[in-house]
Design a protein around this motif. Structure first.
Motif, PDB file in Angstrom:
ATOM      1  N   GLY A   1       0.817  -1.221   0.000  1.00 11.71           N
ATOM      2  CA  GLY A   1       0.000   0.000   0.000  1.00 11.71           C
ATOM      3  C   GLY A   1       0.841   1.257   0.000  1.00 11.71           C
ATOM      4  N   LEU A   2       1.941   1.250   0.761  1.00 12.23           N
ATOM      5  CA  LEU A   2       2.829   2.405   0.814  1.00 12.23           C
ATOM      6  C   LEU A   2       3.466   2.668  -0.544  1.00 12.23           C
ATOM      7  CD1 LEU A   2       4.297   4.573   2.517  1.00 12.23           C
ATOM      8  CD2 LEU A   2       6.026   2.840   3.004  1.00 12.23           C
ATOM      9  N   LEU A   3       3.962   1.628  -1.195  1.00 13.21           N
ATOM     10  CA  LEU A   3       4.593   1.807  -2.503  1.00 13.21           C
ATOM     11  C   LEU A   3       3.596   2.283  -3.560  1.00 13.21           C
ATOM     12  CD1 LEU A   3       6.991  -1.256  -2.597  1.00 13.21           C
ATOM     13  CD2 LEU A   3       7.625   1.143  -2.456  1.00 13.21           C
ATOM     14  N   LEU A   4       2.387   1.746  -3.517  1.00 10.60           N
ATOM     15  CA  LEU A   4       1.377   2.201  -4.483  1.00 10.60           C
ATOM     16  C   LEU A   4       0.965   3.647  -4.217  1.00 10.60           C
ATOM     17  CD1 LEU A   4      -0.864  -0.967  -4.846  1.00 10.60           C
ATOM     18  CD2 LEU A   4       0.735  -0.016  -6.515  1.00 10.60           C
ATOM     19  N   ALA A   5       0.872   4.028  -2.957  1.00 10.40           N
ATOM     20  CA  ALA A   5       0.527   5.419  -2.629  1.00 10.40           C
ATOM     21  C   ALA A   5       1.612   6.379  -3.109  1.00 10.40           C
ATOM     22  CB  ALA A   5       0.310   5.562  -1.126  1.00 10.40           C
ATOM     23  N   ILE A   6       2.860   5.947  -3.047  1.00 11.32           N
ATOM     24  CA  ILE A   6       3.953   6.800  -3.541  1.00 11.32           C
ATOM     25  C   ILE A   6       3.822   7.000  -5.042  1.00 11.32           C
ATOM     26  CG2 ILE A   6       6.431   6.818  -3.985  1.00 11.32           C
ATOM     27  CD1 ILE A   6       6.722   5.383  -1.287  1.00 11.32           C
ATOM     28  N   GLU A   7       3.559   5.941  -5.751  1.00 13.87           N
ATOM     29  CA  GLU A   7       3.483   6.047  -7.204  1.00 13.87           C
ATOM     30  C   GLU A   7       2.281   6.849  -7.676  1.00 13.87           C
ATOM     31  OE1 GLU A   7       5.853   5.498  -9.347  1.00 13.87           O
ATOM     32  OE2 GLU A   7       6.948   4.980  -7.529  1.00 13.87           O
ATOM     33  N   PHE A   8       1.219   6.846  -6.916  1.00 13.77           N
ATOM     34  CA  PHE A   8       0.046   7.616  -7.303  1.00 13.77           C
ATOM     35  C   PHE A   8      -0.006   8.956  -6.587  1.00 13.77           C
ATOM     36  CE2 PHE A   8      -1.185   3.181  -8.240  1.00 13.77           C
ATOM     37  CZ  PHE A   8      -1.246   3.330  -9.607  1.00 13.77           C
TER      38      PHE A   8
ATOM     39  N   PHE B   1      -0.320  12.504   1.735  1.00 16.11           N
ATOM     40  CA  PHE B   1       0.135  12.104   3.061  1.00 16.11           C
ATOM     41  C   PHE B   1       1.503  11.433   3.021  1.00 16.11           C
ATOM     42  CE2 PHE B   1      -1.914   8.234   1.627  1.00 16.11           C
ATOM     43  CZ  PHE B   1      -1.136   7.222   2.152  1.00 16.11           C
ATOM     44  N   ILE B   2       1.882  10.884   1.880  1.00 13.54           N
ATOM     45  CA  ILE B   2       3.199  10.263   1.765  1.00 13.54           C
ATOM     46  C   ILE B   2       4.281  11.322   1.869  1.00 13.54           C
ATOM     47  CG2 ILE B   2       4.749   9.012   0.216  1.00 13.54           C
ATOM     48  CD1 ILE B   2       2.642   7.255   1.403  1.00 13.54           C
ATOM     49  N   ALA B   3       4.104  12.439   1.193  1.00 17.46           N
ATOM     50  CA  ALA B   3       5.106  13.504   1.241  1.00 17.46           C
ATOM     51  C   ALA B   3       5.232  14.087   2.642  1.00 17.46           C
ATOM     52  CB  ALA B   3       4.748  14.604   0.246  1.00 17.46           C
ATOM     53  N   ASP B   4       4.146  14.076   3.408  1.00 13.11           N
ATOM     54  CA  ASP B   4       4.186  14.619   4.763  1.00 13.11           C
ATOM     55  C   ASP B   4       4.734  13.623   5.770  1.00 13.11           C
ATOM     56  OD1 ASP B   4       3.032  16.918   3.753  1.00 13.11           O
ATOM     57  OD2 ASP B   4       0.988  16.298   4.280  1.00 13.11           O
ATOM     58  N   GLN B   5       4.279  12.387   5.724  1.00 11.30           N
ATOM     59  CA  GLN B   5       4.599  11.409   6.766  1.00 11.30           C
ATOM     60  C   GLN B   5       5.811  10.529   6.455  1.00 11.30           C
ATOM     61  OE1 GLN B   5       2.981  11.521   9.642  1.00 11.30           O
ATOM     62  NE2 GLN B   5       1.761  13.187   8.816  1.00 11.30           N
ATOM     63  N   PHE B   6       6.084  10.290   5.185  1.00  8.00           N
ATOM     64  CA  PHE B   6       7.166   9.380   4.788  1.00  8.00           C
ATOM     65  C   PHE B   6       8.136  10.107   3.869  1.00  8.00           C
ATOM     66  CE2 PHE B   6       3.383   6.791   5.544  1.00  8.00           C
ATOM     67  CZ  PHE B   6       3.858   5.939   6.515  1.00  8.00           C
ATOM     68  N   GLN B   7       8.776  11.137   4.374  1.00  5.61           N
ATOM     69  CA  GLN B   7       9.644  11.956   3.541  1.00  5.61           C
ATOM     70  C   GLN B   7      10.866  11.202   3.032  1.00  5.61           C
ATOM     71  OE1 GLN B   7      10.528  15.512   5.669  1.00  5.61           O
ATOM     72  NE2 GLN B   7       8.445  16.300   5.511  1.00  5.61           N
ATOM     73  N   PHE B   8      11.276  10.168   3.759  1.00  9.45           N
ATOM     74  CA  PHE B   8      12.435   9.400   3.305  1.00  9.45           C
ATOM     75  C   PHE B   8      12.162   8.705   1.973  1.00  9.45           C
ATOM     76  CE2 PHE B   8       9.925   6.373   5.660  1.00  9.45           C
ATOM     77  CZ  PHE B   8      10.068   5.185   4.981  1.00  9.45           C
ATOM     78  N   MET B   9      10.884   8.493   1.636  1.00 12.93           N
ATOM     79  CA  MET B   9      10.555   7.834   0.380  1.00 12.93           C
ATOM     80  C   MET B   9      10.599   8.788  -0.815  1.00 12.93           C
ATOM     81  SD  MET B   9      10.109   4.679   1.028  1.00 12.93           S
ATOM     82  CE  MET B   9       9.265   4.050  -0.392  1.00 12.93           C
ATOM     83  N   MET B  10      10.811  10.058  -0.544  1.00 12.92           N
ATOM     84  CA  MET B  10      10.858  11.038  -1.615  1.00 12.92           C
ATOM     85  C   MET B  10      12.269  11.250  -2.147  1.00 12.92           C
ATOM     86  SD  MET B  10       7.792  11.942  -2.152  1.00 12.92           S
ATOM     87  CE  MET B  10       7.072  10.412  -1.615  1.00 12.92           C
ATOM     88  N   SER B  11      13.250  10.565  -1.576  1.00 15.08           N
ATOM     89  CA  SER B  11      14.614  10.684  -2.083  1.00 15.08           C
ATOM     90  C   SER B  11      15.074   9.324  -2.602  1.00 15.08           C
ATOM     91  CB  SER B  11      15.552  11.167  -0.973  1.00 15.08           C
ATOM     92  OG  SER B  11      15.740  10.147  -0.016  1.00 15.08           O
ATOM     93  N   CYS B  12      16.049   9.352  -3.463  1.00 11.58           N
ATOM     94  CA  CYS B  12      16.574   8.098  -4.013  1.00 11.58           C
ATOM     95  C   CYS B  12      17.234   7.266  -2.927  1.00 11.58           C
ATOM     96  CB  CYS B  12      17.567   8.399  -5.129  1.00 11.58           C
ATOM     97  SG  CYS B  12      16.817   9.066  -6.614  1.00 11.58           S
TER      98      CYS B  12
END
Length: 147
Positions: free
Chosen positions: A57-64, A68-79
């Motif tokens: 669910g987390l990976l799909l939310a990032i791709e779409f 809330f991903i940009a706010d709560q899971f900022q580490f996923m916004m970098s390579c």
């Protein structure tokens, strides 16, 4: 290859990774593999398929691009963050405590694939600006809204 083509390839790699991780979690829950030949010390193995579904669910939310991903899971916004996350996922997926040798082999194959994707993201993060992939790093950062 053009930078936009690389981003499209990475996006599809991320979507396929999420779907396969989710499918592995659903398969383990539906077949109740964690309860075949049940031993008390393996009680924690129920968490592996549940975490697989959460990470799907987390990976799909990032791709779409959910906000809330940009706010709560900022580490996923970098390579770097995404690469370390894929390496962690590869470690989780590669361990199949039950299900026979075919499940263990599938787990190791998919775990190795996720490790390679994670290492690729980490390499993209650490390449120098004079490298041929510097444009890819900038494009991925721009695509995901990071600097």
């Amino acid at each position: 290859m053009e930078t936009k083509t690389w981003i499209l390839i990475l996006r599809w790699v991320n979507i396929v990774a999420a779907v396969v991780i989710g499918a592995m979690g659903i398969y383990q829950l539906v077949t109740f593999q964690m309860f075949s030949n049940f031993h008390f010390y393996e009680i924690w193995s129920i968490f592996t398929p549940v975490y697989s579904l959460i990470f799907c669910g987390l990976l799909l939310a990032i791709e779409f691009k959910k906000d809330f991903i940009a706010d709560q899971f900022q580490f996923m916004m970098s390579c770097l963050g995404r690469g370390v996350f894929y390496i962690f996922l590869g470690s989780v997926v590669s361990y199949q405590p039950t299900g026979g040798s075919s499940a263990q082999v599938a787990g190791w194959i998919w775990g190795l694939t996720l490790w390679l994707v994670g290492i690729f993201y980490v390499v993209i993060h650490f390449v120098g600006p004079k490298s041929a992939t510097a444009g890819l790093k900038d494009a991925v950062s721009a695509e995901y809204g990071t600097a």
